[in-house]
Design a protein around this motif. Structure first.
Motif, mmCIF file in Angstrom:
data_model
loop_
_atom_site.group_PDB
_atom_site.id
_atom_site.type_symbol
_atom_site.label_atom_id
_atom_site.label_comp_id
_atom_site.label_asym_id
_atom_site.label_seq_id
_atom_site.Cartn_x
_atom_site.Cartn_y
_atom_site.Cartn_z
ATOM 1 N N ILE A 187 1.210 9.378 -21.711
ATOM 2 C CA ILE A 187 0.068 9.054 -22.581
ATOM 3 C C ILE A 187 -1.184 9.772 -22.091
ATOM 4 N N ALA A 188 -1.378 9.808 -20.777
ATOM 5 C CA ALA A 188 -2.559 10.478 -20.210
ATOM 6 C C ALA A 188 -2.607 11.936 -20.630
ATOM 7 N N ALA A 189 -1.478 12.610 -20.560
ATOM 8 C CA ALA A 189 -1.439 14.018 -20.959
ATOM 9 C C ALA A 189 -1.794 14.191 -22.425
ATOM 10 N N ALA A 190 -1.366 13.236 -23.252
ATOM 11 C CA ALA A 190 -1.622 13.328 -24.696
ATOM 12 C C ALA A 190 -3.100 13.162 -25.029
ATOM 13 N N VAL A 191 -3.838 12.438 -24.172
ATOM 14 C CA VAL A 191 -5.267 12.226 -24.435
ATOM 15 C C VAL A 191 -6.135 13.032 -23.467
ATOM 16 N N GLU A 192 -5.550 14.074 -22.890
ATOM 17 C CA GLU A 192 -6.255 15.028 -22.028
ATOM 18 C C GLU A 192 -6.851 14.367 -20.785
ATOM 19 N N ARG A 193 -6.059 13.440 -20.196
ATOM 20 C CA ARG A 193 -6.410 12.866 -18.895
ATOM 21 C C ARG A 193 -5.291 13.210 -17.918
ATOM 22 N N THR A 194 -5.544 13.023 -16.654
ATOM 23 C CA THR A 194 -4.534 13.352 -15.647
ATOM 24 C C THR A 194 -4.221 12.132 -14.793
ATOM 25 N N LEU A 195 -3.024 12.129 -14.235
ATOM 26 C CA LEU A 195 -2.587 11.102 -13.306
ATOM 27 C C LEU A 195 -1.972 11.860 -12.140
ATOM 28 N N SER A 196 -2.755 12.027 -11.098
ATOM 29 C CA SER A 196 -2.395 12.935 -10.010
ATOM 30 C C SER A 196 -1.043 12.587 -9.385
ATOM 31 N N GLY A 197 -0.179 13.597 -9.294
ATOM 32 C CA GLY A 197 1.081 13.446 -8.589
ATOM 33 C C GLY A 197 2.167 12.686 -9.337
ATOM 34 N N VAL A 198 1.932 12.355 -10.609
ATOM 35 C CA VAL A 198 2.927 11.621 -11.391
ATOM 36 C C VAL A 198 3.442 12.511 -12.504
ATOM 37 N N ARG A 199 4.732 12.647 -12.588
ATOM 38 C CA ARG A 199 5.333 13.479 -13.617
ATOM 39 C C ARG A 199 5.773 12.625 -14.785
ATOM 40 N N ALA A 200 5.328 12.999 -15.980
ATOM 41 C CA ALA A 200 5.708 12.261 -17.188
ATOM 42 C C ALA A 200 7.178 12.514 -17.504
ATOM 43 N N PRO A 201 7.860 11.520 -18.097
ATOM 44 C CA PRO A 201 9.260 11.728 -18.467
ATOM 45 C C PRO A 201 9.394 12.825 -19.505
ATOM 46 N N VAL A 202 10.475 13.602 -19.423
ATOM 47 C CA VAL A 202 10.721 14.678 -20.365
ATOM 48 C C VAL A 202 11.496 14.129 -21.553
ATOM 49 N N ALA A 203 10.980 14.348 -22.752
ATOM 50 C CA ALA A 203 11.646 13.849 -23.947
ATOM 51 C C ALA A 203 12.974 14.580 -24.168
ATOM 52 N N ALA A 204 13.970 13.832 -24.598
ATOM 53 C CA ALA A 204 15.280 14.423 -24.876
ATOM 54 C C ALA A 204 15.199 15.301 -26.106
ATOM 55 N N ARG A 205 15.896 16.430 -26.081
ATOM 56 C CA ARG A 205 15.888 17.337 -27.223
ATOM 57 C C ARG A 205 17.110 17.120 -28.107
ATOM 58 N N ALA B 100 0.830 -1.208 0.000
ATOM 59 C CA ALA B 100 0.000 0.000 0.000
ATOM 60 C C ALA B 100 0.861 1.254 0.000
ATOM 61 N N ARG B 101 1.894 1.266 0.844
ATOM 62 C CA ARG B 101 2.786 2.426 0.889
ATOM 63 C C ARG B 101 3.503 2.616 -0.447
ATOM 64 N N ALA B 102 3.942 1.514 -1.042
ATOM 65 C CA ALA B 102 4.718 1.598 -2.278
ATOM 66 C C ALA B 102 3.880 2.078 -3.456
ATOM 67 N N VAL B 103 2.682 1.521 -3.629
ATOM 68 C CA VAL B 103 1.887 1.909 -4.791
ATOM 69 C C VAL B 103 1.368 3.334 -4.647
ATOM 70 N N LYS B 104 1.059 3.745 -3.408
ATOM 71 C CA LYS B 104 0.630 5.132 -3.217
ATOM 72 C C LYS B 104 1.765 6.096 -3.537
ATOM 73 N N ALA B 105 2.972 5.769 -3.118
ATOM 74 C CA ALA B 105 4.120 6.633 -3.386
ATOM 75 C C ALA B 105 4.365 6.781 -4.892
ATOM 76 N N ALA B 106 4.017 5.742 -5.655
ATOM 77 C CA ALA B 106 4.213 5.785 -7.101
ATOM 78 C C ALA B 106 3.075 6.482 -7.840
ATOM 79 N N GLY B 107 1.969 6.786 -7.129
ATOM 80 C CA GLY B 107 0.871 7.518 -7.750
ATOM 81 C C GLY B 107 -0.437 6.779 -7.869
#
Length: 348
Positions: free
Chosen positions: A330-348, A115-122
């Motif tokens: 993926i959530a951001a791309a389809v206009e959904r949210t995943l609370s407290g989880v930051r998507a990886p930043v694509a390399a430029r 429970a602690r682990a999955v909550k920490a991951a979002g």
């Protein structure tokens, strides 16, 4: 039938139409929209009633519904249903629901740690099986009531709503007491007595698709629950059994957009059971969200190699965190949210 009511109808006018429907011995289900209201008529088919209802004041039109399922149909309920599972978590809105935890509750310390682990991951819901349907009667089949108590305590300590599987009517009181959502597994999708009882329980239900269940059969199974007065049903695509043997099941990504077209009920994806292979869980989870799923059910274990059930498809805590960040993109791309989880930043 579906009665479409004119936009100028008052609440009293709607009440009058509902009363007239009920006078015929049918049930009336009112869905109030932003522009028009719709009244679904449930009961024996009688074409002559179409003219009767069309003659009522403020009725714009009456349409017969040919689908065998009525209450789960988007024709009856055009707006998406959002299921409130408690503690501020909903399924079907813009924020994705992520149900994560071990396949089986193995002991008290293990489920608290998970429970602690999955909550920490979002994750925003905790899953864990106290009653397990196993192919072999000699396999670990869960801790039963003891496991339910551990799950409820872990959920309370972590602030996460909990979901667990109900296999038998005899256990419904205990499962309802300890869980926030009742899961009906794939093997019980057409256990109609069980579906009737969870419909009467008035607690959110997640209904998994059967191993060889057709879409219409799945929606008709959901209809059983709604017909008993419980509107809080979540569907779960968990893969179907096909001729392919390279993985456990064939995850039917087609089902997600199709079901959302046919029904107003929310649907989540279970890539753990849908593939049975840990390396496939993350890409299939991403595919499910891209296809429109309202959330995920993921099996997570601290030591999959020694898990008492389904270790081959369980993500480690670290791997689950990586999956959550991938899904957030993926959530951001389809206009959904995943609370407290930051998507990886694509390399430029």
């Amino acid at each position: 039938m579906i009665i479409v009511v004119s936009p100028d109808a008052s609440p009293e006018d709607l009440d009058h139409i509902v009363a007239r429907v009920e006078e015929t011995g049918r049930q009336a289900h009112l869905s109030v929209g932003t522009e028009r209201s719709i009244i679904g008529v449930i009961g024996p088919d009688d074409p002559s009633l179409q003219d009767t209802f069309e003659a009522l004041p403020h009725v714009e039109s009456v349409h017969r519904v040919t689908k065998p399922y009525k209450l789960v149909s988007r024709d009856f309920h055009p707006a998406n249903t959002i299921v409130d599972v408690g503690l501020g978590v909903t399924v079907g809105g813009t924020e994705l629901a992520v149900m994560a935890g071990p396949c089986s509750i193995e002991n008290e310390a293990h489920i608290f740690d998970a429970a602690r682990a999955v909550k920490a991951a979002g994750a925003n819901m905790l899953r864990g099986g106290a009653y397990k349907p196993r192919s072999s009667p000699y396999a670990f089949r869960g801790l039963g009531p003891e496991g339910l108590a551990y799950l409820a305590a872990a959920g309370k300590a972590s602030g996460l709503p909990v979901i667990t599987e109900l296999m038998s009517v005899r256990d419904i009181d205990a499962v309802c007491r300890y869980s926030d959502v009742i899961q009906i597994g794939a093997r019980n999708m057409q256990n109609f007595i069980l579906l009737d009882e969870v419909g009467k329980a008035k607690k959110p239900v997640m209904l998994k698709r059967a191993l060889a269940g057709q879409i219409e059969e799945w929606l008709l199974a959901a209809e059983y629950i709604l017909a008993q007065g419980n509107p809080d049903v979540i569907l779960c695509e968990r893969g179907i059994r096909t001729f392919e043997t390279a993985y456990r099941n064939t995850f039917d990504v087609n089902a997600i957009p199709l079901v959302k077209e046919l029904s107003h009920l929310p649907i989540i994806a279970d890539p753990s059971h849908g593939t049975g292979k840990v390396g496939l869980v993350t890409p299939v989870a991403m595919a499910g969200i891209a296809a429109g799923a309202d959330g995920l059910m993921i099996e997570v274990h601290n030591d999959p190699e020694h898990a008492l059930s389904d270790g081959a498809q369980s993500l480690t805590y670290d791997r689950f965190g990586v999956m959550m960040r991938s899904v957030a993109g993926i959530a951001a791309a389809v206009e959904r949210t995943l609370s407290g989880v930051r998507a990886p930043v694509a390399a430029r």
